[in-house]
Design a protein around this motif. Sequence first.
Motif, short mmCIF file in Angstrom:
data_model
loop_
_atom_site.label_atom_id
_atom_site.label_comp_id
_atom_site.label_asym_id
_atom_site.label_seq_id
_atom_site.Cartn_x
_atom_site.Cartn_y
_atom_site.Cartn_z
N ALA A 156 6.20 -4.70 -14.27
CA ALA A 156 8.07 -4.14 -13.91
C ALA A 156 8.61 -3.07 -13.28
CB ALA A 156 8.07 -3.96 -15.33
N SER A 157 7.64 -2.39 -13.37
CA SER A 157 8.23 -1.20 -12.25
C SER A 157 8.55 -1.25 -10.92
CB SER A 157 7.10 -0.26 -12.54
OG SER A 157 6.15 -0.97 -11.57
N MET A 158 8.92 -2.55 -10.32
CA MET A 158 9.25 -3.05 -9.51
C MET A 158 10.68 -3.21 -9.24
SD MET A 158 5.68 -5.21 -7.81
CE MET A 158 6.17 -4.98 -6.64
N ALA A 159 11.62 -3.24 -10.35
CA ALA A 159 12.49 -4.88 -10.36
C ALA A 159 13.51 -3.57 -9.58
CB ALA A 159 12.90 -4.45 -12.36
N ASP A 160 13.74 -2.88 -9.51
CA ASP A 160 15.06 -2.14 -8.42
C ASP A 160 14.69 -2.61 -7.01
OD1 ASP A 160 15.98 -0.77 -10.70
OD2 ASP A 160 15.21 1.38 -9.71
N LYS A 179 0.70 -1.17 -0.27
CA LYS A 179 -0.02 -0.57 0.27
C LYS A 179 0.80 1.45 0.34
CE LYS A 179 -4.17 -1.95 2.24
NZ LYS A 179 -5.06 -1.53 3.37
N GLY A 180 0.58 2.21 -0.98
CA GLY A 180 0.97 3.80 -1.17
C GLY A 180 2.38 3.28 -1.73
N ALA A 181 2.75 2.73 -2.29
CA ALA A 181 4.25 2.18 -3.26
C ALA A 181 3.52 2.31 -4.83
CB ALA A 181 4.77 0.84 -3.32
N TRP A 182 2.09 2.71 -5.01
CA TRP A 182 2.16 2.86 -6.67
C TRP A 182 2.31 4.66 -6.57
CZ3 TRP A 182 2.85 1.36 -10.95
CH2 TRP A 182 2.56 2.53 -12.14
N GLU A 183 0.95 4.64 -5.45
CA GLU A 183 1.37 6.71 -5.30
C GLU A 183 2.61 7.25 -5.33
OE1 GLU A 183 -2.18 4.82 -3.86
OE2 GLU A 183 -1.08 4.39 -3.19
N ARG A 184 3.65 6.32 -4.57
CA ARG A 184 5.64 7.15 -4.33
C ARG A 184 5.86 7.11 -5.75
NH1 ARG A 184 7.60 7.69 0.17
NH2 ARG A 184 5.63 6.99 1.70
N PHE A 185 5.39 6.47 -6.66
CA PHE A 185 5.54 6.36 -8.66
C PHE A 185 5.42 6.22 -9.23
CE2 PHE A 185 5.27 3.93 -12.79
CZ PHE A 185 6.25 3.72 -12.84
N ALA A 227 4.31 9.55 -7.98
CA ALA A 227 4.98 11.14 -7.67
C ALA A 227 6.01 11.04 -8.51
CB ALA A 227 4.42 11.11 -6.58
N ASP A 228 6.69 10.51 -8.56
CA ASP A 228 7.96 9.92 -9.19
C ASP A 228 8.93 10.21 -8.14
OD1 ASP A 228 9.59 9.95 -11.34
OD2 ASP A 228 10.25 12.00 -11.07
N ASP A 229 8.65 9.43 -7.29
CA ASP A 229 9.66 9.54 -5.77
C ASP A 229 9.86 7.97 -5.69
OD1 ASP A 229 10.31 8.87 -2.84
OD2 ASP A 229 8.50 9.34 -2.18
N ARG A 230 10.81 7.49 -6.80
CA ARG A 230 11.88 6.21 -6.74
C ARG A 230 12.02 5.39 -5.69
NH1 ARG A 230 10.92 6.67 -12.52
NH2 ARG A 230 9.10 7.48 -12.93
N GLU A 231 12.81 6.76 -5.00
CA GLU A 231 13.36 5.85 -3.59
C GLU A 231 12.57 5.67 -2.31
OE1 GLU A 231 15.76 4.78 -0.50
OE2 GLU A 231 16.42 5.06 -2.62
N GLY A 232 11.66 6.38 -2.85
CA GLY A 232 10.30 6.03 -1.48
C GLY A 232 8.93 4.89 -1.80
N HIS A 233 9.07 4.59 -3.77
CA HIS A 233 8.55 3.18 -3.81
C HIS A 233 9.59 1.68 -3.63
CE1 HIS A 233 8.08 0.73 -8.22
NE2 HIS A 233 6.70 1.37 -7.73
N VAL A 234 10.80 2.55 -4.27
CA VAL A 234 11.26 1.23 -3.90
C VAL A 234 11.50 0.38 -2.12
CG1 VAL A 234 14.34 0.25 -4.08
CG2 VAL A 234 12.78 1.65 -6.03
N ARG A 235 11.69 1.50 -1.10
CA ARG A 235 11.83 1.43 -0.21
C ARG A 235 10.71 0.99 0.20
NH1 ARG A 235 12.76 5.89 1.61
NH2 ARG A 235 10.10 6.28 2.19
N LEU A 236 9.78 1.04 0.24
CA LEU A 236 8.16 -0.12 0.94
C LEU A 236 8.38 -0.69 0.24
CD1 LEU A 236 5.31 3.14 -0.06
CD2 LEU A 236 6.65 2.15 2.60
#
Length: 219
Positions: free
Chosen positions: A183-187, A147-153, A155-164
């Motif tokens: 595919a967007s989760m690869a990092d 939850k919340g990771a897609w919203e980070r993605f 919003a172009d918050d890649r660091e927050g997205h990957v961390r979650l």
Amino acid sequence: MVNATLALLHTSPVHVPVFEGLRDEDHPGFELRHLVHEDLLARARAEGPDAVADDIEELLVRTVAEGAGVVLCTCSTIGAVAEARAAAVAVPLVRVDRPMAAAAVAAGRSVAVVATLESTLAPTRALVEEEAAQAGRQVDVTTVLVKGAWERFEADDREGHVRLIADAVDALEGVDSVVLAQASMADAADRATLPVPVISSPRPGLRAAVLQCGGDSKS
């Protein structure tokens, strides 16, 4: 099939540089044609993947008529529909997450499917179960929505997205492998520290598509 043209069907423009980078690393000089249709994912999320089936079929037929020998669908939400419609119209299509699912099944019985979009969970779970059936293996599949990771993605918050995502993966217990469904989760695969295979789709998916085209591939 030798050196067929490969078209990639994306539902976000962020995937273009990702696959270009993987091409440069693993398949230098191999030509990729990128097709970005964000509307397909938006409608699939709102109305279900079947709602875009006719549009996908029309797009696939047109893409092949324009010279593509193979199509790689990089979106897990619409992957099953794209695969089904491609088979119906005899268009060669590789689903980016199928090689990932096969690798997860090979790693052990307990597979966790982790996604940032709820619309991706059911198609990816079904794909893992399908690969297990084809391999003659039993699997127990659990699903996790970050939850919340897609919203980070978005919003172009890649660091927050990957961390979650990495935190959600590291919180898992009793699994033999983890599938990063989009595919967007690869990092996040490199960020997670869980001591089991954490598998993402872009590299193995592109490798499978290049091989389908008759190109060379690094292992």
